[in-house]
Design a protein around this motif. Structure first.
Motif, PDB file in Angstrom:
ATOM      1  N   SER A  88      -5.395  12.873  -3.284  1.00 15.29           N
ATOM      2  CA  SER A  88      -4.673  11.913  -2.461  1.00 15.29           C
ATOM      3  C   SER A  88      -4.975  10.539  -3.043  1.00 15.29           C
ATOM      4  N   VAL A 106       0.835  -1.210   0.000  1.00 18.62           N
ATOM      5  CA  VAL A 106       0.000   0.000   0.000  1.00 18.62           C
ATOM      6  C   VAL A 106       0.862   1.250   0.000  1.00 18.62           C
ATOM      7  N   SER A 107       0.506   2.212  -0.833  1.00 18.41           N
ATOM      8  CA  SER A 107       1.226   3.489  -0.832  1.00 18.41           C
ATOM      9  C   SER A 107       0.259   4.644  -1.065  1.00 18.41           C
ATOM     10  N   THR A 108       0.476   5.756  -0.340  1.00 24.12           N
ATOM     11  CA  THR A 108      -0.380   6.944  -0.456  1.00 24.12           C
ATOM     12  C   THR A 108       0.468   8.147  -0.846  1.00 24.12           C
ATOM     13  N   ASP A 109       0.022   8.906  -1.826  1.00 24.95           N
ATOM     14  CA  ASP A 109       0.671  10.164  -2.208  1.00 24.95           C
ATOM     15  C   ASP A 109      -0.354  11.284  -2.218  1.00 24.95           C
ATOM     16  N   VAL A 110       0.064  12.455  -1.749  1.00 21.76           N
ATOM     17  CA  VAL A 110      -0.783  13.642  -1.820  1.00 21.76           C
ATOM     18  C   VAL A 110      -0.190  14.587  -2.845  1.00 21.76           C
ATOM     19  N   THR A 159      -4.300   6.475  -3.115  1.00 17.33           N
ATOM     20  CA  THR A 159      -3.766   5.300  -2.426  1.00 17.33           C
ATOM     21  C   THR A 159      -3.812   4.130  -3.396  1.00 17.33           C
ATOM     22  N   THR A 189      -3.593   4.506   6.035  1.00 21.23           N
ATOM     23  CA  THR A 189      -2.610   5.495   5.571  1.00 21.23           C
ATOM     24  C   THR A 189      -3.234   6.878   5.673  1.00 21.23           C
ATOM     25  N   VAL A 190      -2.382   7.878   5.866  1.00 16.93           N
ATOM     26  CA  VAL A 190      -2.838   9.255   6.058  1.00 16.93           C
ATOM     27  C   VAL A 190      -2.123  10.167   5.072  1.00 16.93           C
ATOM     28  N   GLY A 191      -2.890  10.858   4.252  1.00 16.82           N
ATOM     29  CA  GLY A 191      -2.336  11.903   3.392  1.00 16.82           C
ATOM     30  C   GLY A 191      -2.647  13.245   4.024  1.00 16.82           C
ATOM     31  N   GLY A 223       1.769   6.858   4.567  1.00 23.36           N
ATOM     32  CA  GLY A 223       1.112   8.094   4.181  1.00 23.36           C
ATOM     33  C   GLY A 223       2.073   9.051   3.534  1.00 23.36           C
TER      34      GLY A 223
END
Lengths: 329, 329
Positions: free
Chosen positions: A139, A43-47, A141, B93-95, B128
């Motif tokens: 954002s 899992v990866s999250t980018d804003v 994910t 996860t948190v953005g 995140g």
């Protein structure tokens, strides 16, 4: 009159975005996915914020992309994180915040770009949320999976490994320069210019390499990450995580083949946003990989036991810092 | 001088937030998780914007929460989506996007609140991204899992089912009223007032009920969702997805027991943000569930074949609309 989010309302916006999303996974409180048996979730999250990570001209920064490019590129950056981990994508969610005066067509363009990129890599948008804000932000994910023994971590590099990079480093930055300075761009051969702009606006996450690595039996030992912050940052982080050092061979790094060589080297090392892979592996596997990848991979250095990262340039060894350009000297 | 994000920089901010995150899952391009064998992945994303979904006084809206409350509540809302699907959490996860003049303590407070809520429900922050923006926003993606036969969808309600709700509906809205109108709040008995404010600032996602349902053999047929948009919206959406209708019995709905009854009913139906569950199931299972839950669940209506949603109030049947309050008449 251009239709804005204020005219449209959240329900109509969601109805307009639905065609860009997976048909059957939208409509409940959450989306449900199956993992391939015995695989782990990655899992990866980018804003991404308008005016910071991309520009559509809303905040006065120069426009270098269409909404479609923004969508493609935002997702490509995230898929590159999966590729860096040796994972293949399962789906993604999108959290969108946008100003009330934002044209609906802009949002549709971004989703169209994300959907096109998702489709190109065999995945889809499976959920998300939209809301109003004073600034446009995304954002993303991404969810992917890999067998545990195929997951690529940063801390597995060993002295004696060589460093392989995919693609041309610095191309994204060269594309950005073309878009920002059209007069300079007009001096660059057409085919090169188009390739660089493509590298900037429509980067290709290296999931092809993940597919190739999946077929290696037994699974090889690898360390790796992507070069989203530049090749120098990637090598520094791999060495730090693994407790080793590296020597990069300047003349072996595939970089943009036009203009000042030292500038091209700086773009390759510090330009960033190439979304290529940087892998540390045995020389034998590296040679196999380069043969399989044709022009698309090259051995550019070696891992050493001493904890320092250096660049070999014209026979000299120079210290590589996270953000220090090499000057003419 | 208060330390702001501009003083602190991204690397120091990440170092300060690290204690609130899962120790071993941070540091690569993506986080790796294992799913319990034979379970499916359940994913939900929510975006929350300062001045829209919560207020810390940055945009002139009245402050009704501390940063800690904002963190708790934001995650609780997401975990409620998992509960609504019958899933238990694996990680989140948190953005985060925040203005440069935002105090670091505010961001730390929000992460502390999210970490506290995560811990209370046996999960943790696994990844995140942080970046600057002109407005404070959070994009939370929760990951959960459930055996396929335990997943709760909206489209499974059948005529003959009864409707069960957990908790007290309207309590979150009553808590908000107390915070916005302290003079009115001073007329409310202390214990009630505290309970309502707690319901508003620290809602409890009903993962306890998911645990209870997991032990039913064989897995019962259920339809359900959470009541984050109010009880009326939940029943309307369940009926629409299932192609049925419903009658809600006003006098059976657990609501705030103070002040005007019609106001309390309106808060229960339309107040929203209670993060309770609304389930459609057989009368037998409903009775079991209410016995097990004690005061915390009640049968409040029935599913009917005719596709209309009505409220039985003082012997009369009134049409329930998505956002139409019931007036004194």
């Amino acid at each position: 009159m251009m239709l804005t989010l204020a005219d449209c309302g959240e329900l109509e916006l969601i109805a307009r975005l639905r065609p860009y999303c997976h048909r059957e996974l939208i409509g409940d409180d959450a989306a449900v996915l199956s993992l391939p048996p015995a695989e782990q979730l990655v899992v990866s999250t980018d804003v991404l914020v308008e005016g910071v990570h991309f520009s559509l001209g809303m905040t006065g920064t120069p426009v270098t992309m269409t909404p479609l490019d923004v969508g493609w590129r935002s997702l490509a950056a995230n898929l590159s994180d999966l590729a860096a981990m040796g994972a293949l994508p399962l789906g993604l969610t999108v959290g969108l915040a946008a100003p009330r005066n934002c044209p609906v067509a802009t949002i549709e363009g971004i989703y169209q770009g994300m959907a096109a990129c998702a489709q190109a890599y065999g995945t889809s948008i499976i959920g998300g949320d939209t809301c109003r804000s004073s600034v446009l932000s995304l954002s993303i994910t991404v969810l992917g999976s890999a067998p545990p023994e195929r997951i690529i971590y940063r801390d597995r590099a060993q002295a004696g490994d060589v460093i392989v990079v995919t693609g041309v480093h610095g191309a994204s930055r060269a594309g950005l320069e073309c878009l920002l300075y059209p007069q300079w761009a007009s001096t660059v051969p057409e085919q090169l210019r188009q390739a660089w702009i493509q590298a900037h606006q429509r980067p290709q996450p290296r999931l092809d390499l993940v597919q190739w690595l999946r077929h290696r039996v037994p699974p090889p030992r690898l360390a790796g990450m992507d070069s989203s912050d530049g090749l120098a940052a990637a090598v520094l982080q791999l060495c730090q995580a693994s407790g080793v050092g590296a020597v990069l061979w300047a003349e072996k790094i595939p970089m943009v083949g036009y203009g000042d060589r030292l500038q091209a080297l700086n773009w390759a090392l510090y330009g960033g946003e190439d979304f290529e892979l940087v892998l540390c592996l045995t020389p034998e596997l590296a040679q196999d990989l380069c043969r399989a990848a044709g022009d698309h991979a090259a051995i550019v250095g070696e891992i050493i036991p001493e904890k320092r990262v250096q660049l070999k340039l014209n026979g000299e060894l120079l210290a590589v810092q996270p953000d220090q350009l090499f000057q003419h000297f």
